[in-house]
Scaffold this active site. Structure first.
Site, PDB file in Angstrom:
ATOM      1  N   ASP A 137       0.840  -1.190   0.000  1.00  0.00           N
ATOM      2  CA  ASP A 137       0.000   0.000   0.000  1.00  0.00           C
ATOM      3  C   ASP A 137       0.878   1.244   0.000  1.00  0.00           C
ATOM      4  O   ASP A 137       2.040   1.224   0.433  1.00  0.00           O
ATOM      5  CB  ASP A 137      -0.901   0.024   1.240  1.00  0.00           C
ATOM      6  CG  ASP A 137      -1.894  -1.125   1.271  1.00  0.00           C
ATOM      7  OD1 ASP A 137      -2.233  -1.639   0.190  1.00  0.00           O
ATOM      8  OD2 ASP A 137      -2.317  -1.501   2.381  1.00  0.00           O
ATOM      9  N   LYS A 138       0.314   2.347  -0.429  1.00  0.00           N
ATOM     10  CA  LYS A 138       1.043   3.616  -0.523  1.00  0.00           C
ATOM     11  C   LYS A 138       1.777   3.948   0.769  1.00  0.00           C
ATOM     12  O   LYS A 138       2.932   4.361   0.753  1.00  0.00           O
ATOM     13  CB  LYS A 138       0.063   4.745  -0.884  1.00  0.00           C
ATOM     14  CG  LYS A 138       0.686   6.124  -0.930  1.00  0.00           C
ATOM     15  CD  LYS A 138      -0.337   7.175  -1.318  1.00  0.00           C
ATOM     16  CE  LYS A 138       0.286   8.568  -1.340  1.00  0.00           C
ATOM     17  NZ  LYS A 138      -0.684   9.605  -1.766  1.00  0.00           N
TER      18      LYS A 138
END
Length: 305
Positions: free
Chosen positions: A138-139
């Site tokens: 995820d970011k």
């Protein structure tokens, strides 16, 4: 720019096979990749002579395949960003991804991404390929991320994942004191109704099997540092499972966490273990906690959070 090329010498045990079978079964070239070689500008030669897959190979034949040039997705913007390279060879790139950087940009959004940084690196180093993430983060998750330098290694690693030959270990700082020293969260995950982003534990028919193993590393007054190993790789799996267990990750406001000293989920991919499918070498790669998580852990150790 260098093209992606493989060369093999046919062994006595492989004598007499159709080239198609030799490539598919002995060298594990996917059916789709063979189709792309045929129709999109690749080439197959035996002893420097171009042939079709109906050729019958003989002991000592030198088989060479040239993969067609791969097109970079139009929404990936090549960007010069520093890369923390942990491992690299002709086939693989393993990076230590910083937080706040998406692995792949959202379609239609001209944003910086790890994919864009890798494509820029490829262009600078004459690697004719697009971005093939073997695992994703995820970011706002940091840590080890594996990228294939060509589609063949990506195809092989998809099969390795199925065979459980790629093992990932994470560290997370969660709210509350996890009382069990270790355990397994086995709970299916699906999309949360009404959301295109959130996932949730669900008994619905569209829920996918998800298994996470956890072990307590340290307990603090009001928080716990846990180590997690994935058996499956569902979207947001660790975040959803820990929230479901009543211990959301600190900073993970999407799944019930609070920004107590960190403005992202305190989640880090710390260990990556894999057997290289082209060399059979076993690799165990590690990266310590990034500075923001390290500072947060120290605060909890000193009861300052």
């Amino acid at each position: 720019m260098s093209s992606i090329t493989f060369t093999w010498t046919v062994q006595p045990s492989e004598d007499g096979q159709l080239l198609r079978n030799y490539l598919r079964e002995e060298k594990r070239i996917s059916r789709r990749a063979l189709a792309d070689i045929k129709y999109k500008g690749g080439k197959i030669t035996v002893n420097d002579q171009e042939v079709t897959v109906r050729y019958v190979v003989a002991t000592g034949d030198v088989v060479t395949i040239n993969f067609p040039e791969e097109k970079v997705s139009e929404w990936i913007k090549p960007t010069m960003l520093p890369l923390d390279i942990v491992f690299e060879d002709d086939h693989l790139l393993v990076l230590n991804k910083p937080p706040y950087l998406p692995t792949i940009p959202s379609k239609g959004i001209n944003e910086e991404s790890l994919a864009g940084a890798v494509i820029h690196y490829y262009q600078e180093n004459g690697i004719r390929s697009t971005f093939h993430a073997i695992n994703r983060l995820d970011k706002n998750t940091s840590g080890l991320l594996m990228i294939g330098k060509h589609r063949h290694i990506h195809d092989l690693f998809v099969k390795e994942h199925v065979k459980k030959n790629v093992r990932r270990t994470y560290l997370a700082l969660v709210h509350g004191e996890v009382m069990d020293s270790s355990g397994t969260i086995d709970a299916p995950i699906g999309r949360k109704e009404g959301s295109i982003i959130e996932r949730t534990v669900t008994d619905a028919v569209d829920g996918q099997s998800a298994v996470t193993h956890f072990e307590v590393v340290e307990r603090y007054r009001g928080a716990t540092l846990v180590q997690l190993k994935l058996e499956t790789g569902r979207t947001h799996q660790i975040r959803v499972h820990l929230s479901h267990k009543g211990h959301p990750i600190i900073g993970d406001t999407l799944y019930g966490g609070r920004e107590d000293g960190i403005d992202r989920q305190a989640l880090h991919s710390s260990v990556l273990e894999f057997t290289h499918p082209l060399t059979d070498e076993v690799h165990i790669l590690r990266r310590p906690l990034p500075k923001d998580m390290e500072r947060l852990v120290e605060k909890w150790r000193n009861n300052l959070a």
